[in-house]
Design an enzyme around this catalytic site. Sequence first.
Site, PDB file in Angstrom:
ATOM      1  N   SER A 144       0.867  -1.191   0.000  1.00 41.97           N
ATOM      2  CA  SER A 144       0.000   0.000   0.000  1.00 41.97           C
ATOM      3  C   SER A 144       0.893   1.226   0.000  1.00 41.97           C
ATOM      4  O   SER A 144       2.062   1.159   0.416  1.00 41.97           O
ATOM      5  CB  SER A 144      -0.864  -0.002   1.266  1.00 41.97           C
ATOM      6  N   TYR A 157      -1.710  -0.508  10.276  1.00 45.75           N
ATOM      7  CA  TYR A 157      -1.796  -0.760   8.832  1.00 45.75           C
ATOM      8  C   TYR A 157      -0.491  -0.331   8.143  1.00 45.75           C
ATOM      9  O   TYR A 157       0.075  -1.070   7.337  1.00 45.75           O
ATOM     10  CB  TYR A 157      -3.004  -0.022   8.253  1.00 45.75           C
TER      11      TYR A 157
HETATM   12  P1  NAD Z   1     -11.559  -5.786   0.839  1.00 51.23           P
HETATM   13  O1  NAD Z   1     -11.858  -5.621   2.277  1.00 51.23           O
HETATM   14  O2  NAD Z   1     -12.646  -5.596  -0.155  1.00 51.23           O
HETATM   15  O3  NAD Z   1     -10.848  -7.200   0.583  1.00 51.23           O
HETATM   16  C1  NAD Z   1      -9.985  -7.806   1.505  1.00 51.23           C
HETATM   17  C2  NAD Z   1     -10.385  -9.271   1.578  1.00 51.23           C
HETATM   18  O4  NAD Z   1      -9.463  -9.967   2.442  1.00 51.23           O
HETATM   19  C3  NAD Z   1     -11.783  -9.458   2.176  1.00 51.23           C
HETATM   20  O5  NAD Z   1     -12.611 -10.177   1.280  1.00 51.23           O
HETATM   21  C4  NAD Z   1     -11.535 -10.228   3.479  1.00 51.23           C
HETATM   22  O6  NAD Z   1     -12.572 -11.125   3.818  1.00 51.23           O
HETATM   23  C5  NAD Z   1     -10.220 -10.936   3.156  1.00 51.23           C
HETATM   24  N1  NAD Z   1      -9.524 -11.336   4.391  1.00 51.23           N
HETATM   25  C6  NAD Z   1      -9.315 -10.567   5.496  1.00 51.23           C
HETATM   26  N2  NAD Z   1      -8.714 -11.288   6.445  1.00 51.23           N
HETATM   27  C7  NAD Z   1      -8.513 -12.542   5.937  1.00 51.23           C
HETATM   28  C8  NAD Z   1      -7.941 -13.742   6.455  1.00 51.23           C
HETATM   29  N3  NAD Z   1      -7.456 -13.798   7.698  1.00 51.23           N
HETATM   30  N4  NAD Z   1      -7.896 -14.828   5.661  1.00 51.23           N
HETATM   31  C9  NAD Z   1      -8.389 -14.798   4.401  1.00 51.23           C
HETATM   32  N5  NAD Z   1      -8.971 -13.685   3.867  1.00 51.23           N
HETATM   33  C10 NAD Z   1      -9.027 -12.575   4.624  1.00 51.23           C
HETATM   34  O7  NAD Z   1     -10.376  -4.742   0.519  1.00 51.23           O
HETATM   35  P2  NAD Z   1      -9.602  -4.459  -0.848  1.00 51.23           P
HETATM   36  O8  NAD Z   1      -9.713  -2.998  -1.106  1.00 51.23           O
HETATM   37  O9  NAD Z   1      -9.984  -5.424  -1.915  1.00 51.23           O
HETATM   38  O10 NAD Z   1      -8.110  -4.732  -0.367  1.00 51.23           O
HETATM   39  C11 NAD Z   1      -7.316  -5.808  -0.865  1.00 51.23           C
HETATM   40  C12 NAD Z   1      -5.864  -5.533  -0.496  1.00 51.23           C
HETATM   41  O11 NAD Z   1      -5.467  -4.263  -1.018  1.00 51.23           O
HETATM   42  C13 NAD Z   1      -5.602  -5.460   1.015  1.00 51.23           C
HETATM   43  O12 NAD Z   1      -4.364  -6.076   1.306  1.00 51.23           O
HETATM   44  C14 NAD Z   1      -5.529  -3.969   1.279  1.00 51.23           C
HETATM   45  O13 NAD Z   1      -4.773  -3.675   2.416  1.00 51.23           O
HETATM   46  C15 NAD Z   1      -4.874  -3.482   0.000  1.00 51.23           C
HETATM   47  N6  NAD Z   1      -5.085  -2.080  -0.330  1.00 51.23           N
HETATM   48  C16 NAD Z   1      -6.318  -1.594  -0.595  1.00 51.23           C
HETATM   49  C17 NAD Z   1      -6.466  -0.251  -0.927  1.00 51.23           C
HETATM   50  C18 NAD Z   1      -7.819   0.355  -1.231  1.00 51.23           C
HETATM   51  O14 NAD Z   1      -7.936   1.587  -1.260  1.00 51.23           O
HETATM   52  N7  NAD Z   1      -8.845  -0.436  -1.491  1.00 51.23           N
HETATM   53  C19 NAD Z   1      -5.354   0.591  -0.998  1.00 51.23           C
HETATM   54  C20 NAD Z   1      -4.099   0.040  -0.730  1.00 51.23           C
HETATM   55  C21 NAD Z   1      -3.969  -1.299  -0.414  1.00 51.23           C
END
Ligand code: NAD
Length: 262
Positions: A144, A157
């Site tokens: 991120s 985070y």
């Molecule tokens: P999201 O919450 O839609 O998806 C994350 C998924 O991870 C969820 O479906 C959740 O159930 C799953 N998860 C959480 N804990 C888990 C576990 N212990 N075992 C298995 N699955 C698990 O969020 P997203 O936006 O799709 O984020 C995906 C990745 O991108 C994450 O690592 C997040 O930190 C990173 N990220 C997102 C953004 C953003 O703005 N959306 C920005 C930077 C980084």
Amino acid sequence: MSQRFRDSTVLVTGGGGDIGRVIAARLAQEGATIALLDIDQHKLDSAVAWLSEQGANVAGFCADITDVKALEQAVDTIIERFGSIELLFNNAGYQGAFQPLHKYPADDFAQVININVVGAFNVLRVVSQHMVERQFGRIVNTASMAGVQGTPNMAAYSASKFAMVGLSETAAKDLAPYNIRVNAISPGFMGPGFMWERQVELQAKAHSQYYSTDPAEVAEQMINSTPMRRYGALEEIAGSVAYLMSDDASYITGINIPIAGG
Ligand code: NAD
């Protein structure tokens, strides 16, 4: 669309989430077979249905990446079902609380580190054992922009995503002798989606000097802090992940691509 991943199976963790499913859709369009893994069965079912409607060859596997036994079983099941795993999008994550450091809940800090660092390590470890045996693997980890610069109110985070960048660099070095490339992507403000909306809401509630207490104003402040004056669409991550997994990146390992609008 080119079929760069025609003979490949990709494991997407966090595959029920917003970014996971969109990346899976892109890799499926390029021919990949898709194994989605998520802790949330409901989100998994919805993602599998959404991808199947688009013609993807996809199956969902419910497991918690912090539970090593459950994860190993899920990976074994995926290999039994599809024969092998060539590509890994190591992407499951949890945002955690939004509080200034001195008020940040200690149990939440531990949980974020457990999911985003220990869980991500578990996935890397288990899947790379299979890849080492086959002497082939392409891995992209989701870090991120919070892992490139410390973000206010997000101690856990940010710490976890800085760790993800380090983990990616070490994994790239350790796994290179086995024809396994490991890279990371660092999305900035991406939306729409759960994490975007949650962070706007919770940054407003954190009452810090950095953001307004009005969520609509927080969204504007965040967007105005980016060079391109908008949040990135989830689909805009897909090309970078597909590139890093493809032969176009055949000599690229150990890098972190910031996807931050500039
Ligand atoms: P999201 O919450 O839609 O998806 C994350 C998924 O991870 C969820 O479906 C959740 O159930 C799953 N998860 C959480 N804990 C888990 C576990 N212990 N075992 C298995 N699955 C698990 O969020 P997203 O936006 O799709 O984020 C995906 C990745 O991108 C994450 O690592 C997040 O930190 C990173 N990220 C997102 C953004 C953003 O703005 N959306 C920005 C930077 C980084």
